[in-house]
Every structure is written in C-alpha cells, then in structure tokens.
Design an enzyme around this catalytic site. Structure first.
Site, PDB file in Angstrom:
ATOM      1  N   HIS A 101     -20.574  -6.904 -17.240  1.00  0.00           N
ATOM      2  CA  HIS A 101     -19.221  -6.711 -17.759  1.00  0.00           C
ATOM      3  C   HIS A 101     -18.979  -7.581 -18.991  1.00  0.00           C
ATOM      4  CE1 HIS A 101     -15.040  -5.793 -17.947  1.00  0.00           C
ATOM      5  NE2 HIS A 101     -14.617  -6.950 -17.479  1.00  0.00           N
ATOM      6  N   HIS A 143      -4.778  -8.241 -16.819  1.00  0.00           N
ATOM      7  CA  HIS A 143      -6.037  -7.784 -17.421  1.00  0.00           C
ATOM      8  C   HIS A 143      -6.219  -6.281 -17.204  1.00  0.00           C
ATOM      9  CE1 HIS A 143      -9.832  -8.447 -19.326  1.00  0.00           C
ATOM     10  NE2 HIS A 143     -10.561  -8.188 -18.251  1.00  0.00           N
ATOM     11  N   HIS A 181       2.681   1.996  -3.291  1.00  0.00           N
ATOM     12  CA  HIS A 181       1.747   2.610  -4.243  1.00  0.00           C
ATOM     13  C   HIS A 181       1.574   4.100  -3.945  1.00  0.00           C
ATOM     14  CE1 HIS A 181      -2.517   3.368  -5.741  1.00  0.00           C
ATOM     15  NE2 HIS A 181      -1.801   3.153  -6.819  1.00  0.00           N
ATOM     16  N   GLU A 215       0.822  -1.209   0.000  1.00  0.00           N
ATOM     17  CA  GLU A 215       0.000   0.000   0.000  1.00  0.00           C
ATOM     18  C   GLU A 215       0.857   1.260   0.000  1.00  0.00           C
ATOM     19  OE1 GLU A 215      -3.221   2.726   0.368  1.00  0.00           O
ATOM     20  OE2 GLU A 215      -2.967   0.737  -0.505  1.00  0.00           O
ATOM     21  N   HIS A 270     -11.537   5.967  -8.334  1.00  0.00           N
ATOM     22  CA  HIS A 270     -10.077   6.085  -8.241  1.00  0.00           C
ATOM     23  C   HIS A 270      -9.402   5.393  -9.432  1.00  0.00           C
ATOM     24  CE1 HIS A 270      -6.412   7.039  -6.276  1.00  0.00           C
ATOM     25  NE2 HIS A 270      -6.105   5.815  -5.896  1.00  0.00           N
TER      26      HIS A 270
END
Length: 345
Positions: free
Chosen positions: A245, A303, A76, A73, A138
């Site tokens: 999706h 992906h 990032h 975390e 986000h």
C-alpha cells in the site's frame, strides 16, 4: 428535469455518507454487530433485539456484538437501503425521460444493478464473517457507485468540456486507474487489519525492504486472519500488505502530482490542478498521521473519506477534459456536417 438533477445530487451526497460511515463501522469493529442479515437477530432494529444482543454480549464481552455496535451496523444498513431506493427512483425517472439530452438512462439502470450487487456483498460481509475479499469488494463497490453518480451528476448538468492535448487526457486516465489500484490496496490493508504492521515512516520496521510474505498476503480466497491453509496469517504477510500500500501510494502519488502540474500549467485547467493537489496533500498527510499516531479512529475514517474525495475529483477532471482536434480532423468534421445538410436539402 429539475427533480432528476436534485435526486442525483442527493444520491451523490448520500453515497458519500454511506461510504464514510461504512468505513467507520468497519474501523470501530462493528461489522458483525448484528450477525444476521438484513435484520438484527431477526428483528427490524437493535431496539427490538436488545435482549438477544445483551445476552450475546454477556456471554462474550470481548466479542463483536454489543448494543452500540449493533446500532452502528444497522444505521449503515438503513442508509444503504435508502440509497438503493433513491437510485431506483433515479433510474425510473431516467427511463421516463430517456429522450431528453443528458439523462443517460443506461448509466442509471447500470447503477441499479451495481446497488443490488452491493446489497449482496453487504449480506455476504456478515454471513461469511468479514472475509477480506468480500469486504474489500464491498468497499470498491461503494466507491464505484460514488464515481458513477459523480459522472451522472456532471453529465446531467452538462458543463462545457475543455479541449486539451490528448496526451493530457491519457495522463488523467492513467492517474485515475492508478488511484483505483491504490484504493484497492488500501481496502485490502484495512480489511486485513494490516494498517499497523509498519509503525515507522518512511521505513517499515526500520527497513526500506522489510521481511515480507507476499504469497500469503495476496491470497484472495481465505478467512480473515488466516492463510489459505487455515494457519494464522503471519506478521510477514501483514507487512507485505501494508508495504505494498505504501509503495502504491508513492507510485500513484507521483503520477497524480504530474497530472496536477500539467493541469496547473494551463489557465483553463488550473483550478483542476489546484483542487487535485489539495486533495492529494490532505490524503498523504492523513496516511502518514495514521501510522505515526497508531491509527486513531477519526483519522482512519478521514483517510477513507479522503479516498472518496479523490475519486470525485478524478471523475470531475476526466469528465471535464476532451481531446483537442487537429485542424485536419476539424475540417473533416465540418465537411461531414455540410454533406449531411446538403443531403437533407
């Protein structure tokens, strides 16, 4: 302006890394590795907060906090903060050289605003405990930043645009819009942990029209895993998210393939069509593999990277095309130039 161009390319590469690494953090369930913001338990790094992290992990070994997750975390966050500073530097250079062709100072300034808002979304992602609407926003904000930086990179390098029929430009813009919708659906699937609601292909739970709860699936203002009424989100809602999706992938895929075929038919645009087909084929293959192989982390991250690659490809295509003018419009344009020149004489 060499430094300006290099900074834009560096920011584009760093944004790609931030988007992909952010997907890795989310998919490895490390989004709450540090449950406060911007530090970690009030400290600059997990190293300084190690005792607090170990204590939280010992109290709840299956919880979201552990030292490895905290480092994911915070790395990032460090990357995102570095990107923010880099974009501020780009904006300052752009305004300093705002009279230079190709600089686009307004776009650079808009990027600063987007990055600031992205920082707030990153904060709310943690403080609001991974609300799907915030996490999806986000993700979309990161890809918007990526798209604008790609556009800015092409703008500053000013490659020659290719004249094509206006219908092809409309198709390219429509395909880009559908890709954006499909990416939003993919983000909603990921942030609601609905990727494995359907484990067979091409059907879902053995049906081409599975039982689904679309009302709860797309109720935006709610907690993770809960309905708007505070009940546990049912499998039918997760199925609706996943199946939407997939349907979106079919629709967007058909339009993107149509665009690629149209580009391949012209020698001047053939390279665009070939790159688009390759990126699309890889993304579709990764989507199917994620379902068949039960969402292995490397493929799930890939992906997300594929979505980022498609965004860059579609920015490249849309930026590189311009509508061909009719002979009458070209003559009118030349007459206008001649009139202006005579008025200056």
């Amino acid at each position: 302006m060499t430094a300006y161009r290099r900074l834009i390319l560096l920011a584009l590469a760093l944004t790609t890394l931030v988007v992909v690494f952010g997907a890795y953090v989310r998919l490895s369930d490390a989004g709450l590795g540090c449950p406060d913001w911007p530090g970690c338990y009030g400290q600059l790094s997990p190293h300084h907060a190690a005792d607090a992290i170990r204590g939280t992990h010992a109290a709840d070994p299956q919880g979201p906090v552990s030292l490895p997750k905290a480092w994911k975390e915070m790395i990032h966050r460090y990357l995102a903060a570095s990107l923010g500073l880099l974009i501020v530097a780009i904006a300052l250079l752009a305004w300093r050289h705002r009279g230079t062709p190709g600089v686009a100072p307004r776009l650079a300034a808009a990027l600063v605003g987007i990055v600031i808002f992205q920082g707030l979304l990153g904060k709310w992602t943690v403080t609001l405990l991974l609300k799907p609407a915030i996490v999806t926003a986000h993700l979309l904000g990161g890809l918007t930043t990526l798209a604008l930086l790609a556009w800015l990179a092409l703008h500053v390098h000013a490659p020659a645009r290719i004249e094509v029929p206006r219908g092809l430009i409309i198709l390219a813009r429509a395909a880009f819009a559908l890709l954006a919708v499909q990416i939003a659906l993919g983000g909603w699937t990921s942030t609601n942990y609905a990727a494995l609601a359907c484990t067979d292909v091409p059907t879902c739970q053995g049906s081409l029209w599975p039982a689904a709860d679309y009302a709860n699936a797309f109720h935006v203002v709610r907690e993770l895993g809960m309905t708007a009424d505070g009940e546990v989100l049912p499998l039918a809602a997760l199925t609706a998210i996943h199946w939407s999706h997939r349907v979106g992938a079919v629709i967007a895929g058909v339009v993107l393939i149509a665009l690629a075929c149209a580009l391949l038919r012209r020698s001047v645009t053939r390279r665009f069509g070939a790159v688009l087909l390759a990126a699309l084929a890889a993304q579709l293959a990764l989507g199917i593999a994620n379902v068949v192989l039960s969402l292995p982390l490397p493929l799930a991250v890939a992906h997300n990277a594929g979505a980022a690659a498609l965004v860059i490809v579609m920015v490249w295509i849309n930026r590189s095309l311009r509508g061909a003018r009719s002979p009458a419009m070209a003559a009118q344009r030349r007459a206008g130039h001649a009139g202006r020149e005579n008025s200056y004489a």
